[in-house]
Design an enzyme around this catalytic site. Structure first.
Site, PDB file in Angstrom:
ATOM      1  N   SER A 156      -0.044  -2.619  -5.466  1.00 50.82           N
ATOM      2  CA  SER A 156      -0.889  -1.514  -5.436  1.00 50.82           C
ATOM      3  C   SER A 156      -1.463  -1.993  -7.621  1.00 50.82           C
ATOM      4  O   SER A 156      -1.679  -3.164  -7.206  1.00 50.82           O
ATOM      5  CB  SER A 156      -0.490  -0.123  -6.008  1.00 50.82           C
ATOM      6  OG  SER A 156      -0.857   0.387  -6.034  1.00 50.82           O
ATOM      7  N   HIS A 182      -3.643  -0.922  -2.737  1.00 50.39           N
ATOM      8  CA  HIS A 182      -4.198   0.341  -3.198  1.00 50.39           C
ATOM      9  C   HIS A 182      -5.685  -0.054  -3.868  1.00 50.39           C
ATOM     10  O   HIS A 182      -5.550  -0.552  -5.000  1.00 50.39           O
ATOM     11  CB  HIS A 182      -3.457   1.092  -4.069  1.00 50.39           C
ATOM     12  CG  HIS A 182      -2.425   1.111  -3.321  1.00 50.39           C
ATOM     13  ND1 HIS A 182      -1.728   1.896  -3.937  1.00 50.39           N
ATOM     14  CD2 HIS A 182      -1.979   1.543  -2.408  1.00 50.39           C
ATOM     15  CE1 HIS A 182      -0.110   2.672  -3.484  1.00 50.39           C
ATOM     16  NE2 HIS A 182      -0.293   2.018  -2.344  1.00 50.39           N
ATOM     17  N   ASP A 277       5.430   4.309  -2.903  1.00 52.43           N
ATOM     18  CA  ASP A 277       3.799   3.610  -1.259  1.00 52.43           C
ATOM     19  C   ASP A 277       5.110   3.022  -1.150  1.00 52.43           C
ATOM     20  O   ASP A 277       4.726   1.707  -1.905  1.00 52.43           O
ATOM     21  CB  ASP A 277       2.922   3.793  -1.537  1.00 52.43           C
ATOM     22  CG  ASP A 277       2.008   3.658  -0.366  1.00 52.43           C
ATOM     23  OD1 ASP A 277       2.915   4.378   0.560  1.00 52.43           O
ATOM     24  OD2 ASP A 277       1.333   2.830  -0.037  1.00 52.43           O
TER      25      ASP A 277
END
Length: 345
Positions: A156, A182, A277
């Site tokens: 991310s 992401h 995540d």
């Protein structure tokens, strides 16, 4: 078995081993005779031997037993710089602990994790069956780890730079690699092109549909979440799936967790990123016997995802991006040629 006349070295080696396998049973040997007695008893998965015990003439018989024993052996060169005999090429891994004529315990500690990884790879190959063979479980009902089918990477905030460095260090692929970065839907195609230009690897953006059987890098289409499935013939496929309440896409937890659910043997890598995540999904992969690697926290732009993954999955290895790439490349080199031979009969 850990064999050395030095109690200090035996203690240090056993501590490192137990950090990786808490339930490991270690047998210690302080002399050549004790080491030979343990090896003669059989049932040894791995032997770690201080080469001071192999010095002729007393050590000649121990060397002969090492060459015959079915498990892998690590020889710690504490006596002198050690050349690897031809008979040891495939069976014995040597860790050079003597640097410029001086015993360097730090060099041994740094080299040991990589050497243990190679032993683990060899053990996996001996245990692994064909790709679609039934899952084998241990006495506690946990599946035993087989050869990897795929590398799954989550990232991310700070991920683009970490991914660029990872692919540059990785070199030619021998396993397919799927990236859950992401990122909005309108940016992942350009990001895939950028990674291809920077790394020299074949990198494509892909959404719903089958993954190509060839080893290449796939960047998941942004703004969506994907489940990984495995067909009866072993074909891996991405299936677009809506995850209620998820604000970070693609979801690494879904990608990782679905791989474990489908029985896909995966290596999970979690790089720089905000939030958690990937943590739950990586834990699911580890529970299936898969390996998990996380980026070291100091090199992350944001260390939330690697830290959360390490907390959820204590067996995860923490390493910098270059070391992660080196481990992935080494596992791939060790596994693919022999695994292909298995599939071919």
């Amino acid at each position: 078995m850990v064999a050395s006349a030095s109690a200090f070295l035996r203690i240090g080696l056993i501590q490192q081993l137990r950090r990786r396998r808490s339930r490991m049973v270690a047998l210690e040997a302080a002399t050549v005779a004790e080491a030979m007695r343990i090896l003669a008893g059989g049932g040894i998965d791995m032997a770690i031997v201080d080469d001071a015990l192999t010095v002729p003439p007393a050590g000649d018989r121990l060397v002969a037993m090492i060459e015959r024993q079915p498990g892998r052996t690590l020889v710690i060169a504490t006596h002198q710089q050690r050349e690897v005999p031809p008979t040891w090429a495939d069976r014995v891994r040597v860790i050079q602990g003597v640097i410029d004529g001086v015993l360097d315990m730090g060099a041994i500690a740094r080299a040991l994790p990589a050497a243990l990884d190679e032993v683990a790879v060899d053990q996996d190959l001996r245990r692994a069956g064909p790709r679609n063979a039934p899952i084998v479980v241990d006495q506690a009902g946990r599946p035993l780890r087989g050869r990897p089918d795929i590398i799954l990477v989550a990232a991310s905030t700070g991920g683009p730079s970490a991914l660029t460095a990872l692919l540059r260090h990785l070199g030619p692929l021998r396993l397919p690699l799927v990236i859950a970065q992401h990122m909005p839907a309108d940016q992942t195609a350009g990001f895939a092109q950028y990674l291809a230009a920077e790394s020299g690897l074949q990198v494509i953006e892909r959404g719903d549909g089958p993954l190509p059987p060839s080893a290449q890098v796939t960047v998941l289409h942004g703004g969506s979440d994907y489940r990984l499935t495995c067909g009866r013939a072993g074909q891996l496929r991405l299936v677009a799936t809506a995850v209620a309440g998820n604000v970070f896409h693609p979801s690494a937890d879904l990608l990782f967790g679905s791989a474990a659910e489908a029985g896909v043997s995966a290596i999970a890598v979690v790089l720089s990123g905000m939030g958690e995540d990937g943590a739950r999904g990586a834990a699911a992969i580890a529970a299936q016997g898969g390996r998990v690697l996380v980026q070291d926290y100091l090199s992350c732009i944001v260390a939330g995802m690697p830290q959360a993954t390490r907390a959820a999955c204590p067996s995860a290895a923490v390493a910098d991006v270059a070391e992660i790439a080196e481990r992935l490349a080494r596992w791939s080199r060790a596994l693919i040629p022999r695994a292909a031979a298995m599939v071919g009969g």
